[in-house]
Design a protein around this motif. Sequence first.
Motif, PDB file in Angstrom:
ATOM      1  N   VAL A  28      -1.042   1.362   5.469  1.00  0.00           N
ATOM      2  CA  VAL A  28      -0.708   2.375   4.468  1.00  0.00           C
ATOM      3  C   VAL A  28      -1.744   3.490   4.520  1.00  0.00           C
ATOM      4  CG1 VAL A  28      -0.229   2.791   2.032  1.00  0.00           C
ATOM      5  CG2 VAL A  28       0.271   0.556   3.025  1.00  0.00           C
ATOM      6  N   TYR A  34       4.439   4.991   0.710  1.00  0.00           N
ATOM      7  CA  TYR A  34       4.910   3.973   1.647  1.00  0.00           C
ATOM      8  C   TYR A  34       6.083   3.239   0.987  1.00  0.00           C
ATOM      9  CZ  TYR A  34       4.536   0.102   5.031  1.00  0.00           C
ATOM     10  OH  TYR A  34       4.772  -0.827   6.017  1.00  0.00           O
ATOM     11  N   ILE A 187       2.544   2.645  -2.845  1.00  0.00           N
ATOM     12  CA  ILE A 187       3.435   1.705  -2.150  1.00  0.00           C
ATOM     13  C   ILE A 187       4.560   1.411  -3.128  1.00  0.00           C
ATOM     14  CG2 ILE A 187       3.686  -0.542  -1.038  1.00  0.00           C
ATOM     15  CD1 ILE A 187       0.739  -0.611  -0.572  1.00  0.00           C
ATOM     16  N   VAL A 202       6.469   7.121   4.674  1.00  0.00           N
ATOM     17  CA  VAL A 202       6.482   6.059   5.693  1.00  0.00           C
ATOM     18  C   VAL A 202       7.370   4.938   5.162  1.00  0.00           C
ATOM     19  CG1 VAL A 202       5.072   4.398   6.980  1.00  0.00           C
ATOM     20  CG2 VAL A 202       4.135   6.630   6.414  1.00  0.00           C
ATOM     21  N   GLU A 214       8.100  -0.308  10.972  1.00  0.00           N
ATOM     22  CA  GLU A 214       7.215   0.521  10.141  1.00  0.00           C
ATOM     23  C   GLU A 214       7.146   1.877  10.815  1.00  0.00           C
ATOM     24  OE1 GLU A 214       2.781   0.005  10.016  1.00  0.00           O
ATOM     25  OE2 GLU A 214       3.198  -0.632   7.957  1.00  0.00           O
TER      26      GLU A 214
END
Lengths: 312, 242
Positions: A28, A34, A187, A202, A214
Amino acid sequence: MVEYVIETRDLTKKFGTEIAVNSLNMHVEKGKIYGLLGKNGAGKTTTMCMLLNLARPSYGEIFIFGENPRSNPDLYSKIGSIIETPGFYENLSAFDNLRIVSKLRGNYNSEDILRALEIVGLLDSKDKKFKNFSLGMKQRLGIAAAIMHNPEILILDEPINGLDPIGIIEMRDLFKKLVHIYGTTIIISSHILSEIEVIADVIGVMNKGVLVEELSKEELQDKMNKYVEFEVSNLELACNILDNYGLKKGSDYVISAFAEKYDSKTYNSLKLFSHLDKKAEFNRLFINSGIDVYKLNLTEESLEEYFTELIN
Amino acid sequence: MFNFIQVEFLKLKNSKIFLLTVLCSLFPAFLLYLGYLEDPTLVSTFEEILYVNTQYVIGLLAVLLFSIVVSYLIGREYNEHTLKLIMTAPTSKFKYLLGKYLMFLIWAMILIFVAFLSSIAIGLMMGVSGFTFDIIVNGLWDLMYGGFLLFLTMSPFVFLAMIINNMVPAMIGGAVLVIANLMISSSSYAAYFPWFAPYMIISGDWAVITVPSYVSYIVILVTFIIGILISYLYFVKKDVSL
């Protein structure tokens, strides 16, 4: 060099013989959102629990700001989080619940609490007891508790659950603002693909405890299939033209499965996956050969299609 | 730790359980008064009142009340899904358990003190004699010391509250111990029973059944250590419940 705020190495969690998270290597980057994507039971929440020290990894390592949090537990104070449905004390008001959280963090400041309540739109309900909150309000209070101490990392497990459409947009804007203005790293997990597609920089795709992909949003765009769909009056002739041009059936273009199986006059579409920039030229060739082109459509595979393809 | 205790008190705001336990701690004095109304010769001095009150409180009521309190303090964090909120604050598991034990001790001592005050008030209402400073101080000491010893024996209930999160098993467990205390009180095994041993120590009844008082102390200490160890090890090893 890329700075990873959170990194995991072979992170594994077993419940008896069942492997909930399997050798997860997650990266991350600082100041990014993320998005952790996966079906229910994919291992998203278990992963987040391990990151937050709520669950003990069976194997593997976690690094937060490059350090192992086991040797420096203070790192956890830089994280704000929501895991599953927010739990608060039913008999207390929104303000008192946040007071408890800030007292436990050792940084009680009523101004911070009021500011957090205002950000999530609960200032008018600050004296209302938690037991009288709707699911959306509970979720908002959870977000307020998570952001109240200006954390450097936010770990949010399904944070938009129960929010109304306006609430979803507000929270999405809030998360983006936190990233862009304060450099917060987020996240966020969800099984709602469109949400992750909109918000994440991401994307990590989990399936059956494994991080199967990923990739950055740009990489995702490149990976998602684009194709031109032609709907023509004579599919056989159109295929001949493409074959003569040097394109291979099956890889460069495919015809409708129904056309192959049933009737190429009724089911008359083909999908072109390569030489997309030549679509106008192919169109001209078809017309010059007496083929009517009913439809010419540039289509991009959605994240939903990509995700389904990936996990299947 | 001060913040943790402050937070524990804040959690009791608007909660009826604290008031309910305080009201329950008035019950022994109320029973005494009922007995007095029935038979005015039942007790005639403050010393007797404090003795009977201690018997009721440490031997019977506190066992049940303490089991409910500890079950509430631990179990509610599971029932209301707030354990993850505390743990991600962050709070270490050691600090959490220590804080819970301390809060339990404070709550227990408040209940014991209220029970003491109510017995004094009843004594004054009944107009009994022998209200002296020494008797009052000794009575308070006995009750508080007995309460503290009883608190030590409740550590297995912390473990129980972690495994079974609702209060019913704790209430049943507490009630069973009260009945056991009643049954065992006149037997020679009374000093060996952890939840009756505190009463044996403060009442001096261990001398009557010719068991040395240190035996009761050892029983209490062993119970405490076992309870602390199993609750700590279980809590540390187990993932935080969501």
